[in-house]
Design a protein around this motif. Structure first.
Motif, mmCIF file in Angstrom:
data_model
loop_
_atom_site.group_PDB
_atom_site.id
_atom_site.type_symbol
_atom_site.label_atom_id
_atom_site.label_comp_id
_atom_site.label_asym_id
_atom_site.label_seq_id
_atom_site.Cartn_x
_atom_site.Cartn_y
_atom_site.Cartn_z
ATOM 1 N N ARG A 116 -0.143 2.121 -6.268
ATOM 2 C CA ARG A 116 -1.131 1.955 -4.655
ATOM 3 C C ARG A 116 -2.905 1.911 -5.619
ATOM 4 N N GLU A 117 -2.342 1.454 -6.495
ATOM 5 C CA GLU A 117 -3.757 -0.006 -7.023
ATOM 6 C C GLU A 117 -3.654 -1.123 -6.344
ATOM 7 N N ARG A 118 -2.633 -1.738 -7.004
ATOM 8 C CA ARG A 118 -2.503 -3.018 -6.206
ATOM 9 C C ARG A 118 -2.766 -2.772 -5.243
ATOM 10 N N GLU A 119 -2.313 -1.695 -4.062
ATOM 11 C CA GLU A 119 -2.670 -1.910 -2.368
ATOM 12 C C GLU A 119 -3.878 -1.317 -2.674
ATOM 13 N N ALA A 120 -4.722 -1.131 -3.092
ATOM 14 C CA ALA A 120 -6.151 -0.415 -3.017
ATOM 15 C C ALA A 120 -6.842 -1.658 -3.134
ATOM 16 N N GLU A 148 -15.019 10.553 14.720
ATOM 17 C CA GLU A 148 -14.002 11.754 14.181
ATOM 18 C C GLU A 148 -13.685 11.055 13.030
ATOM 19 N N GLY A 149 -13.327 9.751 12.832
ATOM 20 C CA GLY A 149 -12.127 9.379 11.529
ATOM 21 C C GLY A 149 -10.784 8.695 11.955
ATOM 22 N N VAL A 150 -10.379 8.384 10.833
ATOM 23 C CA VAL A 150 -9.337 7.045 11.865
ATOM 24 C C VAL A 150 -8.046 8.267 11.940
ATOM 25 N N ILE A 151 -7.095 8.190 13.291
ATOM 26 C CA ILE A 151 -6.475 8.135 13.485
ATOM 27 C C ILE A 151 -4.518 7.390 13.975
ATOM 28 N N ARG A 152 -3.608 7.807 13.100
ATOM 29 C CA ARG A 152 -2.621 7.023 12.433
ATOM 30 C C ARG A 152 -1.670 7.867 13.251
ATOM 31 N N SER A 153 -0.578 7.781 13.884
ATOM 32 C CA SER A 153 0.208 8.048 14.888
ATOM 33 C C SER A 153 1.913 7.037 14.511
ATOM 34 N N ARG A 191 4.079 2.911 20.539
ATOM 35 C CA ARG A 191 4.466 4.354 20.157
ATOM 36 C C ARG A 191 3.497 4.159 18.623
ATOM 37 N N SER A 192 3.409 3.441 18.282
ATOM 38 C CA SER A 192 3.189 3.766 16.581
ATOM 39 C C SER A 192 1.305 3.262 16.982
ATOM 40 N N TYR A 193 0.371 4.076 16.742
ATOM 41 C CA TYR A 193 -0.992 3.891 16.775
ATOM 42 C C TYR A 193 -1.702 4.447 16.062
ATOM 43 N N LEU A 194 -3.341 3.245 15.988
ATOM 44 C CA LEU A 194 -4.051 3.306 14.570
ATOM 45 C C LEU A 194 -5.552 3.173 15.368
ATOM 46 N N ALA A 195 -6.399 4.493 16.176
ATOM 47 C CA ALA A 195 -7.838 4.363 16.023
ATOM 48 C C ALA A 195 -8.489 4.339 15.311
ATOM 49 N N ALA A 196 -9.715 3.560 14.711
ATOM 50 C CA ALA A 196 -10.697 3.820 13.702
ATOM 51 C C ALA A 196 -12.128 3.414 15.024
ATOM 52 N N PRO A 197 -12.859 4.598 14.796
ATOM 53 C CA PRO A 197 -14.291 4.085 15.076
ATOM 54 C C PRO A 197 -15.380 3.443 15.131
ATOM 55 N N GLU A 224 -0.889 3.540 5.046
ATOM 56 C CA GLU A 224 -1.703 4.355 4.649
ATOM 57 C C GLU A 224 -2.646 2.737 4.180
ATOM 58 N N GLN A 225 -2.697 2.058 3.902
ATOM 59 C CA GLN A 225 -3.474 0.667 3.880
ATOM 60 C C GLN A 225 -3.393 0.111 4.939
ATOM 61 N N HIS A 226 -2.670 0.137 5.936
ATOM 62 C CA HIS A 226 -3.378 -0.531 7.571
ATOM 63 C C HIS A 226 -4.208 0.782 7.506
ATOM 64 N N ALA A 227 -4.422 1.978 7.766
ATOM 65 C CA ALA A 227 -5.113 2.751 7.827
ATOM 66 C C ALA A 227 -6.436 2.535 7.516
ATOM 67 N N GLN A 228 -6.780 2.217 6.111
ATOM 68 C CA GLN A 228 -7.613 1.751 4.995
ATOM 69 C C GLN A 228 -8.844 1.079 5.377
ATOM 70 N N LEU A 229 -7.713 -0.345 5.736
ATOM 71 C CA LEU A 229 -8.065 -1.605 6.201
ATOM 72 C C LEU A 229 -8.747 -1.886 7.314
ATOM 73 N N ALA A 230 -8.121 -0.008 8.682
ATOM 74 C CA ALA A 230 -8.918 -0.452 9.294
ATOM 75 C C ALA A 230 -10.089 -0.031 10.044
#
Ligand code: ADP
Length: 719
Positions: free
Chosen positions: A297-301, A387-392, A418-424, A448-454
């Motif tokens: 996780r640390e490596r990913e971060a 309102e923050g990141v949405i990951r589905s 199908r896979s959905y990711l959104a960040a304001p 989760e990493q993609h969500a953090q990147l977004a």
């Protein structure tokens, strides 16, 4: 065997062999005779005086028995039979019976039956030759030796079994004392023992798990095949076995164990058994796994942070909003591994109207051309509200999906998501600038990493978009400013032009008035009465004043003039001396003293600096008091500029007029006060210092206290 030992050979060791022949013949010296015959033949013989004595001695050991028939009365036979049946299995003591010749009662069938009960019986009929007795005894002793051999063999076997049993018991005790689960297997790999701990842990009786049944009963299904293969390989190769697998606990939970098996070999190196232990490594393994996970996780971060660090400068360099949006979309789509991505952002046009633009990546614009902008639906709404990141993993399975009219999901013909990711994208001020949206046709693409990147990219995008917007706004403002500056310059130029020509054009008629007034004075002075002469005098004074005004006005216009030439640093001291030189006459006439401290090199045009000194020194001389003027000039550095002070001991200025005196045509003295002037000098001074970014002001204690005129100008740091 034990019973026999107790009864038959209580005092003898297992190797003890007795080959003595016990002799019992009740008549006369028969016993002693027989004994001596045997002894002479080299045999070991012993006389027993009674049947009881015989029975006792036999129990202590004997090779054979030689008994006279006459001793075998029914009582004696019973005692002997009893003795013989007590023999251990290997023992069949030879009994030689000396019978009486003829029809002695020995031969009666009933007695013979009794003798048979004695077992290994040989009947020797009297009269006997010594050789017969000897050879029969020898035969009997040989048979007895054979029996002893059987006994020894049996005993050795027994000792061996016992030793084995004891060793087995010892190591079982040991196994049960170990904290590990212990097992043993036969050389062929089949389990033959599972320790108490194993049984307690698994909750299944040992017998049910033996052989290879434990594999299917307690091993984790995922570990079975691998374990079976590893175990069979170890058995086949006769090599130690070391493996990790999960064993099911009685409550159904699986825990990790490390199992180790060692082959136990005999002296010839043949495998006798496998001995194995299973150590619970579940806690350690889980801790190691957790550590691994943490590290991953640390490596990913770190990787996320590195990626984001690279994104920042790329975005910061772009100030064109549309290109910036495209860059953000491309980068974000690439980094999140999305099939396609879109950036919707609000822009404001010059009229202040707001509208939404979008950029795409991974899909052509036509793919979205026919669809309306995403609206405030349950899926999009949270993003547009910031309102923050949405990951589905699968948006079509999301509770928020398909809740809004008219499409109830994706409009027909929409790219499959199908896979959905959104960040304001939220600006520093909290305003939602837009949103980043990513999609893929397959499920569970975004981690989760993609969500953090977004989220990170959205944050950087907010800054970059803010900057781009600010840049555009300042650009607009600068354009407007440049435009009005140009207009102002034009107006100034026009004004200057007008003032110049006006002063020139005014000079001409003024000269005419002056010349004709002087001619009138010179040629008709004698004929003019006192009144007319006075009028003429006034006219000439007016002309003079007008000339002064025009001169100062031209000077003022010069100070206003921007001037094209480059500013070269001028030494303040030199310019000051020039000004003093120019004012030499008035200084002498008023008996004034003018002195100065060291003055710095200043960044101003020489003509302007000269004008400054001349005006200020001129005023100090002009507005003097009773005493001869004393003027002091000094310089000090102040806030990166030079402050020059001109101090006099003149009439001073009331503080309330301190600002007013710098106004154009502003004077504190009327025409008849005796102080001539136009009220332009200080206005010129102010214009000059302001051109170089400086200030000018006056400090005075009040009337009669003298004044200090100060101004600041840029210059070299060192005086
Ligand atoms: P002018 O001297 O031509 O009147 P200035 O602009 O030079 O015009 O000065 C404006 C007014 O400031 C002067 O009329 C005078 O009243 C006042 N003043 C200027 N310098 C001094 C000074 N050194 N001491 C006292 N008053 C001064």
């Amino acid at each position: 065997l034990l019973r026999w030992k107790g009864l038959w050979m209580a005092s003898q060791g297992p190797d003890h062999r007795l080959d003595r022949v016990l002799v019992h013949a009740p008549f006369g010296r028969d016993g002693a005779l027989l004994c001596s015959i045997l002894q002479q033949a080299g045999l070991n013989a012993l006389v027993c005086s009674s049947l009881e004595n015989l029975c006792t001695t036999v129990r202590e050991g004997a090779g054979a028995m030689l008994v006279g028939e006459e001793a075998l009365h029914p009582e004696g036979i019973r005692a002997l039979t009893c003795l013989m049946t007590e023999q251990p299995p290997w023992s069949d003591l030879p009994v030689l019976i000396l019978t009486t010749s003829g029809d002695g009662y020995v031969r009666r069938p009933s007695r013979l039956r009794f003798f048979e009960a004695l077992g290994n019986v040989t009947l020797l009929e009297r009269p006997l030759r010594a050789e017969t007795i000897i050879s029969n005894c020898r035969m009997a002793l040989r048979a007895r030796t054979h029996q002893y051999e059987i006994r020894d063999h049996l005993e050795a076997q027994h000792r061996h079994t016992e030793a084995l049993r004891q060793s087995e018991e010892r190591y079982r005790t040991l196994a049960e004392a170990l904290p590990q689960l212990v097992w043993t297997c036969l050389p062929d790999g089949n389990c033959d023992y599972l320790s108490r701990q194993w049984v307690e842990y698994t909750g299944i009786p040992e017998a049910e798990q033996l052989g290879l049944r434990w594999l299917n009963l307690v091993l984790h299904p995922e570990d079975r095949e691998q374990t079976y293969r590893a175990w069979m390989t170890a058995v086949h190769d006769r090599e130690p076995y070391d493996l990790e697998y999960r064993l099911r606990r009685r409550d159904g939970m699986y825990r990790w164990f490390r199992t180790r098996g060692t082959p136990l070999r005999n002296a010839e190196g043949k495998i006798q058994k496998w001995f194995g232990t299973c150590t619970d490594i579940d806690d350690a393994k889980r801790a190691a796994e957790e550590r691994q996970e943490l590290l991953a996780r640390e490596r990913e971060a770190r990787r996320t942070a590195e990626l984001l660090n690279q994104v920042g400068p790329l975005l910061a360099a772009e100030l064109d909003t549309q290109q910036l949006a495209q860059k953000i979309t491309d980068l974000a789509t690439q980094l999140t591994g999305a099939q396609f991505g879109a950036l919707f952002h609000n822009v404001r046009n010059e009229q202040g109207e707001s509208y939404t633009l979008y950029t795409l990546s991974g899909a052509p614009r036509e793919a979205f051309a026919n669809f309306p902008m995403p609206r405030n639906t349950m899926v999009f709404g949270p993003t547009f509200r910031g309102e923050g990141v949405i990951r589905s993993a699968d948006i079509t399975q999301d509770a928020r999906y398909g809740k809004n009219r008219p499409y109830r999901g994706m409009p027909e013909g929409h790219l499959p998501v199908r896979s959905y990711l959104a960040a304001p994208i939220v600006s520093r001020s909290g305003e939602v600038l837009g949103g980043l949206f990513f999609g893929s046709a397959t499920v569970d693409v975004f981690t989760e990493q993609h969500a953090q990147l977004a989220e990170g990219i959205a944050a950087q995008a907010a800054i970059a978009l803010d900057n781009a917007r600010l840049f555009a706004e300042t650009q607009n403002a600068r354009n407007a400013l440049e435009q009005s500056n140009a207009e102002l310059r034009r107006a100034n130029e026009d004004l200057n032009q007008f003032a110049y020509s006006a002063s020139h054009d005014l000079k001409e008629p003024l000269r005419t008035v002056a010349i004709y007034s002087q001619m009138l004075q010179r040629q008709y002075g004698a004929v003019l009465d006192e009144q007319a002469t006075q009028y003429l005098e006034y006219a000439l004074q007016g002309v003079k004043r007008m000339e002064l005004l025009l001169r100062d006005l031209v000077a003022y216009l010069q100070a206003m003039d921007e001037g094209e030439q480059e500013i070269v640093p001028v030494p303040g001291g030199e310019v000051f001396r020039k000004a003093v030189e120019n004012l030499k006459d008035i200084i002498e006439e008023s008996q004034a003293t003018v002195d100065s401290g060291p003055l710095p090199v200043l960044l101003a045009r020489e003509v302007h600096l000269l004008q400054l000194f001349q005006n200020l020194l001129g005023n100090a001389l002009k507005y003097r008091g009773e005493a001869p003027p004393h003027i002091q000039v000094s310089a000090e550095s102040q806030e990166g500029m030079w402050k020059i002070s001109v101090r006099d001991n003149g009439i001073g200025i009331e503080p309330q007029y301190a600002r007013q005196v710098f106004g154009l045509f502003k004077r504190l003295h009327g025409r008849n006060s005796g102080y001539e002037g136009t009220g332009i000098g200080l206005a010129i001074c102010q214009k000059i210092v302001e051109r170089y970014g400086g200030r000018i002001w006056v400090e005075s204690e009040g009337a009669g206290q003298g004044s200090i005129f100060c101004f600041t100008l840029p210059g070299r740091p060192n005086a």
